[in-house]
Design an enzyme around this catalytic site. Structure first.
Site, short mmCIF file in Angstrom:
data_model
loop_
_atom_site.label_atom_id
_atom_site.label_comp_id
_atom_site.label_asym_id
_atom_site.label_seq_id
_atom_site.Cartn_x
_atom_site.Cartn_y
_atom_site.Cartn_z
N MET A 239 40.23 44.30 45.38
CA MET A 239 41.60 45.04 45.28
C MET A 239 41.58 46.19 44.53
O MET A 239 42.51 46.71 43.23
CB MET A 239 42.30 43.69 44.10
CG MET A 239 42.07 42.90 44.18
SD MET A 239 42.44 41.09 42.53
CE MET A 239 40.83 41.40 41.69
N LYS B 265 48.18 34.09 45.75
CA LYS B 265 48.71 35.56 45.63
C LYS B 265 48.46 35.52 46.95
O LYS B 265 47.72 35.27 47.43
CB LYS B 265 47.73 36.50 44.82
CG LYS B 265 48.99 36.70 43.69
CD LYS B 265 47.19 37.77 42.94
CE LYS B 265 47.48 39.52 43.66
NZ LYS B 265 47.06 39.78 42.39
N ASP C 131 44.86 28.84 49.14
CA ASP C 131 44.87 30.23 49.25
C ASP C 131 45.44 30.69 49.86
O ASP C 131 44.96 30.34 51.52
CB ASP C 131 44.30 30.49 48.81
CG ASP C 131 43.50 30.66 46.43
OD1 ASP C 131 44.45 30.38 46.19
OD2 ASP C 131 42.48 31.49 46.05
N1 SAH Z 1 36.93 34.44 44.90
C1 SAH Z 1 36.93 36.00 45.63
C2 SAH Z 1 38.17 37.21 45.22
C3 SAH Z 1 39.41 37.05 44.97
S1 SAH Z 1 39.76 38.56 44.49
C4 SAH Z 1 35.76 36.10 46.31
O1 SAH Z 1 34.82 35.79 46.48
O2 SAH Z 1 35.77 36.76 47.81
C5 SAH Z 1 40.75 38.82 46.17
C6 SAH Z 1 39.71 39.89 46.77
O3 SAH Z 1 39.25 39.85 47.02
C7 SAH Z 1 40.93 40.62 47.91
O4 SAH Z 1 41.76 41.39 47.01
C8 SAH Z 1 39.83 41.92 48.01
O5 SAH Z 1 39.67 42.79 47.31
C9 SAH Z 1 38.78 40.76 48.22
N2 SAH Z 1 38.50 40.55 49.74
C10 SAH Z 1 38.50 38.77 49.64
N3 SAH Z 1 38.54 38.36 51.45
C11 SAH Z 1 38.28 39.79 51.60
C12 SAH Z 1 37.75 39.84 53.03
N4 SAH Z 1 38.22 39.04 54.20
N5 SAH Z 1 38.04 41.21 53.53
C13 SAH Z 1 38.07 42.31 52.86
N6 SAH Z 1 38.20 41.94 51.07
C14 SAH Z 1 38.17 40.92 50.75
#
Ligand code: SAH
Length: 246
Positions: free
Chosen positions: A164, A61, A40
């Protein structure tokens, strides 16, 4: 210690929120077995060091911009697995939290491709946790909900974690003000656990003025007060702003 990771052609692996040290031991073992990694865009480049010999393809994305379609990701998994190559599909956080992991396992099942899911630390819990921000706290928060900025529902939990949220701050503010007092503390955390993490603290009434880099998540609720008390301790020298607070 031997890790019980069955053989498979596709491993759907959660990378955690970004800090490579938060990859699980099974995730690392799966990466070491990989011949092809479908990574990803959210997963930092540093992960390549776990297996520099594999073919790394970036899919998915990038921020709010270009993306590989889900169908193309499915096609790549089937193509490489079909040639007998061990594939790791490396996804940010946990694969089953807002990551379309469910669609990927159903596809693999339909295709008869043997797969194993390796959970990851979701950003929803891992990013606040790494800062010392509790999502539940005795006498303050009995539970939490994980939602997206586009589709806020289930607003009854004491603590709300929005993934998000960046393009939705003004809309979220008006929805939330119907349920919470204006002085409710909020934290917008960008690039949580990354070296360039940025934290913005504020109040619901100033939500639309908070800024943080993508990827970011938003925590709403009294528990953010715990982070305010720790701050600047846990935030250290990281860029931290305090916006919308009197
Ligand atoms: N499967 C992922 C989420 C995917 S959607 C999980 O469990 O974390 C992607 C969203 O996750 C981003 O837009 C943001 O809102 C959040 N995200 C992922 N990594 C992040 C990080 N290091 N810091 C803050 N938000 C994060």
């Amino acid at each position: 210690m031997s890790l019980d990771l069955p053989p498979a052609l596709v491993y759907l692996v959660g990378a955690g929120p970004g800090d490579p040290g938060l990859l699980t031991l099974k995730g690392r073992l799966a990466l070491e077995r990989a011949e092809v990694v479908l990574k990803d865009a959210l997963v930092p480049e540093a992960f390549r060091a776990f297996n520099p010999r594999a073919l790394w393809l970036e899919v998915g994305k990038r921020g709010y911009g270009e993306k590989t379609s889900q169908e193309e990701i499915h096609r790549l998994m089937a193509e490489h697995a079909g040639r007998g190559r061990v594939v790791v599909r490396l996804k940010g956080g946990d694969p089953m939290v807002f990551g379309r992991g469910g669609e990927e396992v159903l596809f693999l099942l339909e295709q008869g491709i043997p797969f194993v899911v390796v959970p990851g630390v979701s950003s929803a819990t891992g990013v606040p946790s790494a800062l010392g921000l509790p999502l539940t706290h005795r006498g303050m928060a009995r539970g939490f909900s994980v939602l997206t900025g586009h589709d806020p529902f289930g607003l009854s939990a004491d603590t709300l974690v929005f993934l998000m949220p960046l393009h939705q701050l003004p809309a979220l503010k008006s929805v939330l003000l119907a349920h919470r007092p204006p002085h409710t503390p909020v934290a917008l955390i960008g690039r949580g656990t990354w070296p360039n993490q940025a934290v913005a603290l504020g109040r619901l009434e100033g939500l639309e003025r908070l800024r943080a880099p993508d990827p970011a998540l938003l925590v709403v609720g009294e528990v953010v007060g715990v982070l305010e008390r720790l701050w600047p301790g846990t935030l250290g020298t990281q860029e931290a702003k305090d916006v919308g607070k009197d």
